[in-house]
Design a protein around this motif. Sequence first.
Motif, mmCIF file in Angstrom:
data_model
loop_
_atom_site.group_PDB
_atom_site.id
_atom_site.type_symbol
_atom_site.label_atom_id
_atom_site.label_comp_id
_atom_site.label_asym_id
_atom_site.label_seq_id
_atom_site.Cartn_x
_atom_site.Cartn_y
_atom_site.Cartn_z
ATOM 1 N N GLU A 1 0.002 12.769 -7.946
ATOM 2 C CA GLU A 1 0.643 11.552 -7.444
ATOM 3 C C GLU A 1 1.774 11.894 -6.484
ATOM 4 O OE1 GLU A 1 2.492 7.360 -9.133
ATOM 5 O OE2 GLU A 1 2.732 9.177 -10.355
ATOM 6 N N ILE A 2 2.598 12.876 -6.859
ATOM 7 C CA ILE A 2 3.698 13.297 -5.997
ATOM 8 C C ILE A 2 3.162 13.796 -4.657
ATOM 9 C CG2 ILE A 2 5.458 15.105 -5.688
ATOM 10 C CD1 ILE A 2 6.054 14.816 -8.700
ATOM 11 N N ASP B 1 6.768 -0.928 -5.999
ATOM 12 C CA ASP B 1 6.926 0.201 -6.914
ATOM 13 C C ASP B 1 6.521 1.511 -6.239
ATOM 14 O OD1 ASP B 1 7.827 -1.469 -8.888
ATOM 15 O OD2 ASP B 1 5.927 -1.562 -9.978
ATOM 16 N N LYS B 2 5.488 1.434 -5.430
ATOM 17 C CA LYS B 2 5.045 2.622 -4.693
ATOM 18 C C LYS B 2 6.111 3.051 -3.691
ATOM 19 C CE LYS B 2 1.083 4.292 -2.010
ATOM 20 N NZ LYS B 2 -0.210 3.907 -1.385
ATOM 21 N N ARG C 1 0.388 13.818 -12.542
ATOM 22 C CA ARG C 1 1.747 13.593 -12.032
ATOM 23 C C ARG C 1 1.964 14.372 -10.732
ATOM 24 N NH1 ARG C 1 1.103 10.209 -15.198
ATOM 25 N NH2 ARG C 1 2.362 9.681 -17.028
ATOM 26 N N ILE D 1 11.701 8.452 -3.600
ATOM 27 C CA ILE D 1 12.179 9.518 -4.481
ATOM 28 C C ILE D 1 11.600 10.873 -4.109
ATOM 29 C CG2 ILE D 1 12.114 10.384 -6.865
ATOM 30 C CD1 ILE D 1 12.251 7.450 -7.778
ATOM 31 N N VAL D 2 10.366 10.892 -3.601
ATOM 32 C CA VAL D 2 9.704 12.183 -3.351
ATOM 33 C C VAL D 2 9.694 12.602 -1.881
ATOM 34 C CG1 VAL D 2 8.179 11.740 -5.311
ATOM 35 C CG2 VAL D 2 7.332 11.323 -3.008
ATOM 36 N N GLY E 1 15.857 4.784 -2.655
ATOM 37 C CA GLY E 1 15.181 4.193 -3.809
ATOM 38 C C GLY E 1 15.753 2.829 -4.139
ATOM 39 N N LEU F 1 1.797 10.866 -2.529
ATOM 40 C CA LEU F 1 2.882 10.058 -1.994
ATOM 41 C C LEU F 1 3.560 10.768 -0.825
ATOM 42 C CD1 LEU F 1 4.464 8.804 -5.334
ATOM 43 C CD2 LEU F 1 3.491 7.321 -3.572
ATOM 44 N N LYS G 1 8.812 4.989 -5.561
ATOM 45 C CA LYS G 1 8.353 6.350 -5.844
ATOM 46 C C LYS G 1 8.358 7.210 -4.583
ATOM 47 C CE LYS G 1 5.289 5.146 -9.720
ATOM 48 N NZ LYS G 1 3.887 5.168 -10.195
#
Length: 205
Positions: A132-133, A79-80, A129, A86-87, A64, A136, A83
């Motif tokens: 989105e996770i 920004d993407k 949310r 992180i996932v 990250g 991604l 994220k």
Amino acid sequence: MAAEASSSSSSSSSSSESSTSPSPSSAIDFLSLCHRLKTTKRAGWVKREIQGPESIADHMYRMGLMALISADIPGVNRDKCIKMAIVHDMAEAIVGDITPTDGIPKSEKSRQEKEALDHMCKLLGGGPRAKEIHELWMEYEENSSVEAKVVKDFDKVEMILQALEYENDQGKDLDEFFLSTAGKFQTDVGKAWATEIARRRIKQD
């Protein structure tokens, strides 16, 4: 009338926020499961008997940071990338860190991880949310965007940087990690950072 309008606006805003955010119960359930990412050690280092090996969360956190500090790249949403970093290993909270030496086919590994991620998204309560996770994670898994290619490079860069640090700190020979990533970087930033790590390794030798 003004007070009524303000109250109505506040109520509408509150309703909108609750419809896009997980409930407190779902959020804490999800975060409690993600705690395993902090306590599960990266399997590759454990198998090489590294002392105090990093956790999955340690690995994702520095990825990250890589996305955060990297230069702007035309057509890439930074920004993407943050994220996605992180996932990208989130499913390992359930399935653990499966490595190539475990003998599990790549398709089976992907199936297990997708099933785990689906469970985690349901635990979060579904909604925007969780969606989105999931998106991604799938994008990263399928290497289907420029952001995924950048983050996949960061995944490899973070690993070889960590390998260099363990070599320096613990006197280990971790050449296999460098060999496994050689020639596999897809982006200019990944190639540049990997080259810098290799340069420092040669200099220290």
